[in-house]
Design a protein around this motif. Structure first.
Motif: not given
Length: 160
Positions: A22, A58-62
């Motif tokens: 993640d 976080n990979k989806e939300n930097k």
């Protein structure tokens, strides 16, 4: 210069696998603790000798960033899972030639610009002695020094 980040629990192997799935991990430092200092490990232990510190983005939300502080077992496992470079220990009390990169880079064998090396060591001292987690501009400067260690250090970096 200091940012309070939430810590990630990294107690079990499965938890560390989820973290690497993640989050993008960046090794901030692998260092020896100064005498009499201790740290709490996010793998549920008390650290008294050496520690790893990772920035987790976080990979989806930097914008979601967390931190992991841990000892050798969890730290080495995270390095392996995230396929990071094997770090050398940064020992703030050793002479410059005796201390390694502490963040996945071997700084002892490089031909550093002298001022860049001094600034880099100052940042590592902040991390170790002030228990500081570099972020934003300071983290960018640290990363730039690691990547372009041979370049003359710019005054704006020092002023920051």
């Amino acid at each position: 210069m200091y940012k309070k980040l939430e810590h990630l629990d990294c107690y079990r192997e499965g938890t560390r696998q989820s973290i690497v799935r993640d989050y993008d991990l960046q090794l901030l430092i692998y260092a020896r603790l100064l005498n009499e200092k201790t740290k709490h490990s996010d793998a549920h232990d008390k650290l008294t000798n050496k520690y790893y510190e990772f920035l987790c983005v976080n990979k989806e939300n930097k914008n979601i960033q967390k931190i992991i502080t841990c000892g050798s077992g969890a730290g080495e496992h995270l390095i392996k899972l995230a396929d990071l470079k094997r770090p050398q220990l940064f020992n703030p009390l050793m002479s410059e030639g005796d201390c390694g990169g502490g963040n996945g880079t071997n700084t002892s064998n490089r031909m550093w610009d002298p001022l860049a090396k001094e600034l880099y060591n100052a940042i590592r001292w902040l991390i170790c002695c002030w228990d500081t987690i570099p972020y934003g501009k300071l983290l960018d400067i640290k990363k730039g020094l690691e990547d372009y260690y041979y370049n003359e250090c710019k005054i704006r970096r020092i002023k920051y």
